[in-house]
Design an enzyme around this catalytic site. Structure first.
Site, PDB file in Angstrom:
ATOM      1  N   CYS A  85      13.622  10.835   7.168  1.00 44.79           N
ATOM      2  CA  CYS A  85      13.582  10.484   8.592  1.00 44.79           C
ATOM      3  C   CYS A  85      14.950  10.641   9.257  1.00 44.79           C
ATOM      4  CB  CYS A  85      13.065   9.057   8.753  1.00 44.79           C
ATOM      5  SG  CYS A  85      13.911   7.840   7.735  1.00 44.79           S
ATOM      6  N   GLU A 115       9.637  16.276  15.313  1.00 45.24           N
ATOM      7  CA  GLU A 115      10.056  16.111  13.922  1.00 45.24           C
ATOM      8  C   GLU A 115       9.275  17.070  13.024  1.00 45.24           C
ATOM      9  OE1 GLU A 115      11.212  12.410  11.092  1.00 45.24           O
ATOM     10  OE2 GLU A 115       9.204  12.339  11.956  1.00 45.24           O
ATOM     11  N   GLU A 137       9.993   1.446  10.645  1.00 48.45           N
ATOM     12  CA  GLU A 137      11.027   2.460  10.496  1.00 48.45           C
ATOM     13  C   GLU A 137      10.322   3.806  10.585  1.00 48.45           C
ATOM     14  OE1 GLU A 137      14.319   4.792   8.475  1.00 48.45           O
ATOM     15  OE2 GLU A 137      12.438   4.341   7.481  1.00 48.45           O
ATOM     16  N   LYS A 146       0.871  -1.174   0.000  1.00 45.45           N
ATOM     17  CA  LYS A 146       0.000   0.000   0.000  1.00 45.45           C
ATOM     18  C   LYS A 146       0.902   1.216   0.000  1.00 45.45           C
ATOM     19  CE  LYS A 146      -1.713   3.055   1.984  1.00 45.45           C
ATOM     20  NZ  LYS A 146      -1.676   4.549   1.666  1.00 45.45           N
TER      21      LYS A 146
END
Length: 495
Positions: free
Chosen positions: A287, A386, A253, A178
């Site tokens: 990331c 973040e 992750e 997906k």
């Protein structure tokens, strides 16, 4: 790609219309023009894809294929990716705004992932375990899990899909992917290349759509043996709880707020380029972005001047233009999120040294200027959370002990950078930093051979390297009694 292009799901080796009959647009983030429409998948589409993957997994044509032949298929897939690299690079650059020059670099290295796992395919084996009874043979073997669900993000669709797909296929699993609703096209094209490489229909299936619909249905499906997810920590936490309740595995992750540390004995010019690469490359949408920069007070002013000057000269524009150095954010909400964080930083007392503004770069897209924040501390939200954009927070420090404490004072632990000419310090600090990847005098280096793992809220499980094979297999222990003597006391445990 054009606004008239309409992509279907890819299930069982065929393009399949969505059960709902609905489609959604994908927008070029540089221009806001519609690139294509993709099928809006839901639970029924996911079920069809999983059933197709399960049937292929149980088909002797795939199940009994030798490990070496699986390796041949992966090599062929890697070759096809190389042959179609320019097409894939342009598709992805248009879809998520990454620089074409960077995408060409990624595509040049992407076949290596498939070649690596192709070579590994027939080197996955168990071992013979010594027992106290010489008439009993005990051996182990690694087996594929079954159908793997892969939920992939928008910032590097092909690379991060490959991190899951290549090892999963190498050990004999089948996969349902997906992709992000923002970047469906290249993953669908990859699925076509999988079929062209000779993999059986159903080995790789793609259902496009939204996370709350298709993604949730994939994570919930009863016939999924594992979920591999790359994305936000909040979504990863929900997936972890879901998979744990069903006793299946997950590889996650997740996010990061990585420190990039410059000591007083560093080559400051190189370190400044490392800081720029760590936070402004890919418009900070990675990331592993080195978004928290710590510079020793003795070199703080020089580093700040070098980074700020380079940030001011970064060329913002069309990602398909070879001269462009910073493309757009991938979609409007992401641009607005970055702008909101910079405004929050201002309200917290941070000073914007350069950047700090949204722009359309004359193209109408979702751009944001390379931004440097100073007068910040490690307690500010703009430093702790973040941002996922081109925003660097630069802070001074005095001692090694202090900077290690500051670097580790975060809920994340994905990566870290260390710049120093002192070899002893380099290893000492690398040992003490709480992050799965440590770069010394470099940043953003990556290889399919080198494992990576997030610490703390940055994830669970390993990607890349031989270690990831354990993520996509289960271990079976087999005991064989080779003696023909009568069985002894049946109420005593054999060993």
């Amino acid at each position: 790609m054009s606004e008239t292009t309409r992509y279907q799901h890819f299930i069982g080796g065929e393009h399949v219309a969505p059960t709902s009959g609905e489609y959604f647009p994908s927008i070029n983030p540089a221009t806001r023009n519609v690139l294509y429409e993709a099928a809006r998948g839901g639970a029924d589409d996911i079920d069809r894809a999983v059933r197709s993957a399960r049937a292929t997994f149980e088909d002797p044509a795939w199940r009994d294929l030798s490990q070496t032949k699986r390796g041949h298929l992966l090599r062929r897939l890697g070759d096809l990716i190389g042959e179609n690299a320019e097409e894939l690079a342009r598709m992805e650059s248009s879809d998520n705004g990454k620089l074409l020059r960077e995408m060409r670099g990624q595509l040049a290295g992407l076949p290596e992932y498939y070649l690596y796992y192709a070579g590994l395919a027939d080197k996955i084996h168990g071992s013979v375990i010594p027992t106290s009874d010489r008439s009993v043979l005990n051996y182990t073997k690694r087996e594929p899990l079954g159908v793997v669900g892969a939920i992939t993000p928008w910032n590097s669709p092909l690379t991060l899909t490959t991190s899951k797909l290549a090892p999963a296929l190498s050990v004999g699993n089948t996969v349902v992917i997906k992709p992000s609703e923002y970047t469906s096209a290249t993953v669908l094209r990859l699925a076509e290349l999988v079929l062209e490489a000779g993999f059986p229909p159903g080995a790789v299936n793609v259902v496009t759509g939204f996370g709350a619909e298709a993604g949730q249905a994939l994570a919930d499906h009863r016939d999924i043996a594992k979920i591999s997810f790359t994305g936000s920590t909040a979504t990863g936490a929900r997936i972890a709880a879901n998979t744990a309740s069903r006793f299946i595995g997950s590889t996650l992750e997740l996010g990061g707020k990585s420190p990039n540390i410059v000591f007083e004995d560093a080559n400051v010019a190189n370190a400044a380029m490392g800081v720029v690469a760590g936070i402004f490359a890919a418009a900070g949408q990675t990331c592993i972005a080195g978004s928290r920069v710590f510079a020793h007070r003795s070199v703080y002013d020089e580093l700040l001047e070098r980074v700020t000057e380079r940030a001011r000269t970064i060329k913002i524009g069309d990602p398909l233009d070879e001269a462009t150095e910073l493309g757009p954010l991938a979609f409007e909400d992401q641009r607005d999120k970055v702008a909101g964080y910079v405004d929050l930083g201002r309200s917290e007392g941070a000073k914007v040294l350069t950047g700090g503004n949204a722009t359309d770069a004359g193209l109408g897209g979702f751009f944001y200027e390379p931004t440097v924040l100073v007068d910040v501390d490690n307690d500010m939200r703009v430093v702790r959370e973040e941002i996922f954009g081109p925003v660097a927070a630069i802070m001074p420090f005095e001692t090694e002990e202090e900077v290690v404490r500051l670097a580790n004072d975060t809920e994340y632990g994905l990566a870290a950078g260390v710049w120093t000419s002192n070899l002893s310090r380099a290893h000492r600090v690398a040992d003490r930093l709480e992050a799965g990847t440590i770069w010394i005098n470099t940043y953003r280096a990556m290889s399919p051979m080198s494992p990576r793992q997030g610490f703390k809220n940055s994830g669970v499980g390993v990607e890349h390297g031989t270690e990831t094979i354990k993520e996509y297999t289960r271990l079976k222990s087999v005991w064989v009694n080779t003696s023909e003597d009568p069985v002894a006391d049946p109420f005593v445990l054999r060993s």
